[in-house]
Design a protein around this motif. Structure first.
Motif, mmCIF file in Angstrom:
data_model
loop_
_atom_site.group_PDB
_atom_site.id
_atom_site.type_symbol
_atom_site.label_atom_id
_atom_site.label_comp_id
_atom_site.label_asym_id
_atom_site.label_seq_id
_atom_site.Cartn_x
_atom_site.Cartn_y
_atom_site.Cartn_z
ATOM 1 N N MET A 275 1.614 -4.861 6.855
ATOM 2 C CA MET A 275 0.666 -3.828 7.269
ATOM 3 C C MET A 275 -0.088 -3.320 6.040
ATOM 4 S SD MET A 275 1.309 -3.722 10.465
ATOM 5 C CE MET A 275 0.583 -2.195 11.063
ATOM 6 N N ASP B 12 3.076 -7.454 1.690
ATOM 7 C CA ASP B 12 3.365 -6.556 2.803
ATOM 8 C C ASP B 12 2.541 -7.003 4.011
ATOM 9 O OD1 ASP B 12 4.346 -4.311 4.147
ATOM 10 O OD2 ASP B 12 2.661 -3.056 3.490
ATOM 11 N N ASP C 179 0.803 -1.224 0.000
ATOM 12 C CA ASP C 179 0.000 0.000 0.000
ATOM 13 C C ASP C 179 0.837 1.275 0.000
ATOM 14 O OD1 ASP C 179 0.711 -0.863 2.635
ATOM 15 O OD2 ASP C 179 -0.585 0.715 3.425
ATOM 16 N N GLU C 180 2.144 1.166 0.203
ATOM 17 C CA GLU C 180 2.967 2.380 0.107
ATOM 18 C C GLU C 180 3.250 2.615 -1.369
ATOM 19 O OE1 GLU C 180 6.512 1.991 2.668
ATOM 20 O OE2 GLU C 180 5.201 0.725 3.883
#
Ligand code: CA
Length: 234
Positions: free
Chosen positions: A61, A59, A16-17
């Motif tokens: 988180m 990922d 999500d980054e």
């Protein structure tokens, strides 16, 4: 430009980054992979459940389901697609939890791209695309619903017998030695006489369920070598 006739390995990046996701996308694409990026856990689980990917970078988180939940969801659906967990925390508990949940490898952020590429190459070599439904002769194994049928009749298998059958079917036509079964079905690195006996007992029961009353016989013992699932006489 890559040769379009050569099928490219498909990698799912769940991150999500945005900046990191973009960097991973570009760099893996440049290395010849067919890359899909997804930013949420729920969508990732849906996409990965199709079994269309050769490797998943996951990922921890994430918005929605976190990486552990995605991984558990995949493994509980019988998907064996290799997963590399990306974790921001170098916490031992995270690594253990990921590996326990069925991750194949992990990488702690921040990581160097060449390191990531090396890991992805290893994963793709190890894994390969997962087929949810596999079959040979009149045997069908549905890994999504964990059901096996022979000539349309459901086989009543224990979870371990199911895993063993799916594993033999994945390697249909090849002799599968007990070492491989110990490692990949029982998840034991070392194998001994006791485990060999346990494997043999399961094999005998599985063969009875799969082959008794049906032709051709599919599960064969190759003395001194292991087992093979094949339609032809081994
Ligand atoms: Ca994240």
């Amino acid at each position: 430009m890559s040769n379009p006739s050569v099928s490219r390995h498909r990698v799912l990046v769940v991150e999500d980054e945005e900046k990191l996701a973009r960097a991973l996308h570009e760099s893996l694409d440049h290395d010849g992979y067919d890359v899909t990026v997804i930013a949420s856990g729920d969508e990732a689980l849906q996409a990965a459940s199709t079994g269309a990917f050769d490797a998943i970078l996951l990922d921890v988180m994430l918005p929605g389901l976190d990486g552990f939940a995605v991984l558990e969801g995949l493994r509980s659906r019988g998907l064996a697609t290799p997963v590399l967990m990306l974790t921001a925390r170098d916490a031992l508990s995270d690594r253990v939890r990921g590996l326990d949940a069925g991750a194949d490898d992990y990488l702690v952020k921040p990581f160097a791209l060449p390191e990531l590429h090396a890991r992805v190459r290893a994963l793709v070599r190890r894994g390969g695309r997962t087929d949810l439904r596999l079959g040979i002769a009149d045997l069908v194994v549905d890994r999504l619903h964990r059901k096996a049928t022979r000539a349309g009749q459901e086989l009543v298998l224990t979870p371990r017998e199911f895993d063993l059958l799916a594993y033999l079917l994945q390697h249909a036509g090849q002799v599968v030695p007990r070492e491989m079964i110990a490692r990949d079905v029982w998840h034991q690195d070392t194998r001994g006489t006791t485990l060999d006996n346990v494997i043999d007992v399961h094999l005998v029961r599985l063969r009875r369920k799969v082959d008794d009353g049906f032709t051709p016989r599919l599960i064969h013992t190759i003395r001194g070598l292991g087992f093979v699932l094949t339609e032809s006489q081994a």
